[in-house]
Design an enzyme around this catalytic site. Sequence first.
Site, PDB file in Angstrom:
ATOM      1  N   ASP A   5       0.860  -1.182   0.000  1.00  0.00           N
ATOM      2  CA  ASP A   5       0.000   0.000   0.000  1.00  0.00           C
ATOM      3  C   ASP A   5       0.898   1.234   0.000  1.00  0.00           C
ATOM      4  OD1 ASP A   5      -2.232   1.730   0.212  1.00  0.00           O
ATOM      5  OD2 ASP A   5      -3.284   0.320   1.502  1.00  0.00           O
ATOM      6  N   ASP A  24       2.351   2.156  -5.415  1.00  0.00           N
ATOM      7  CA  ASP A  24       1.201   2.839  -6.005  1.00  0.00           C
ATOM      8  C   ASP A  24       0.565   1.815  -6.932  1.00  0.00           C
ATOM      9  OD1 ASP A  24      -0.612   4.260  -7.495  1.00  0.00           O
ATOM     10  OD2 ASP A  24       0.814   5.733  -8.262  1.00  0.00           O
ATOM     11  N   PHE A  25      -0.606   1.294  -6.567  1.00  0.00           N
ATOM     12  CA  PHE A  25      -1.162   0.204  -7.378  1.00  0.00           C
ATOM     13  C   PHE A  25      -1.623   0.648  -8.760  1.00  0.00           C
ATOM     14  CE2 PHE A  25      -4.769   0.721  -4.106  1.00  0.00           C
ATOM     15  CZ  PHE A  25      -5.482   1.645  -4.848  1.00  0.00           C
ATOM     16  N   HIS A  69     -14.261  -0.475  -5.053  1.00  0.00           N
ATOM     17  CA  HIS A  69     -15.453   0.372  -4.869  1.00  0.00           C
ATOM     18  C   HIS A  69     -15.103   1.851  -4.695  1.00  0.00           C
ATOM     19  CE1 HIS A  69     -15.941   0.504  -0.164  1.00  0.00           C
ATOM     20  NE2 HIS A  69     -14.690   0.698  -0.524  1.00  0.00           N
TER      21      HIS A  69
END
Length: 335
Positions: free
Chosen positions: A198, A223-224, A242
């Site tokens: 994360d 940083d995904f 979401h």
Amino acid sequence: MAVEPFAEVALHMRGFQVSQLVFVAAKLRLADRVGDGRTIAELAADSSAHPEMLLRLCRALAAFGIFAVDDAGRVTQTHQSACLRSDASPTLHYAALYWSLPSTWAAWSNLHHTMVTGEPAFEATFGMPNFEYLKANPEQGAVFDEFMRHSPDDRHAAVAAAYDFSGAGIVVDIGGGSGGLLRAILDAHTDVRGILADQAGIVAGAAQTLGPQADRCEVMAIDFFARVPKGGDIYSMAQILHDWNDESCLKILANCRAAMNPGGRLLVIERVLETLSGRSLPMNFLSDMNMMVLFPGAKERTLAEFSRLFRESGLREPQIIPTRSPYSILETCLA
């Protein structure tokens, strides 16, 4: 006794007042202080509350089944008030504090703006995105972090119990926060190792959450949207998609796909909206509205919407695995 429709709607209209009653009870830590029963005078002294006002608060809460108050002013615990204990498992203590944060309260009061513009009420209210606001207001950010760490719906333990992680080797939790889900998985499966991935500021406090499992877990700042660490047998993402619109979700999923080995699995842990009459969960739709208020393009999704995202990302149709929580595990792999 059944509640008449008129009275039921009237009560819903004043739900914001009930939220404040519960918030103040959590703020004063009344559920922690009551124990086996305390007088109002004792509770007031412990919590620095005004005795008469505290009595009236407890009586109001008792009308909703939260605490019980006798004629002598002695307060005792109920099954509902026990959920507000900070050491309950799961606990609603941190949720009560989060849902009445000034920022949450103000954004929801501007819901009409979202309805007429299609834009998130939060940014219109505060002039900045939600996560930036929480960074700029660390006290409120800390409440949010505790809310995420103490999942009020028992999501972490429910996922660890519902899915067989044994023999997985390495589980990579993408956007895993301070490690709550990974801790639950490692607690339940002693043969598994983890990678917690994360943002740097978020994983900085992971050692406390991971506790004795910290030695079995590598913590990585990522940083995904840029990359996802390779080498995992199972990749998990809980309550990540979401937060984002479809375009952003496709970027995240594409990075997961690029990192996965041919036999790897991806577990997307989310609420799945069920739109058939009589089968929908009201809390899922409240969550969908909350996403609408907080973030541009964010939403809870139906199975069909998840399936489309997976297909467009080069992943297989998901298999849904229910958990004892409101969250489902959507398992997929390379197409």
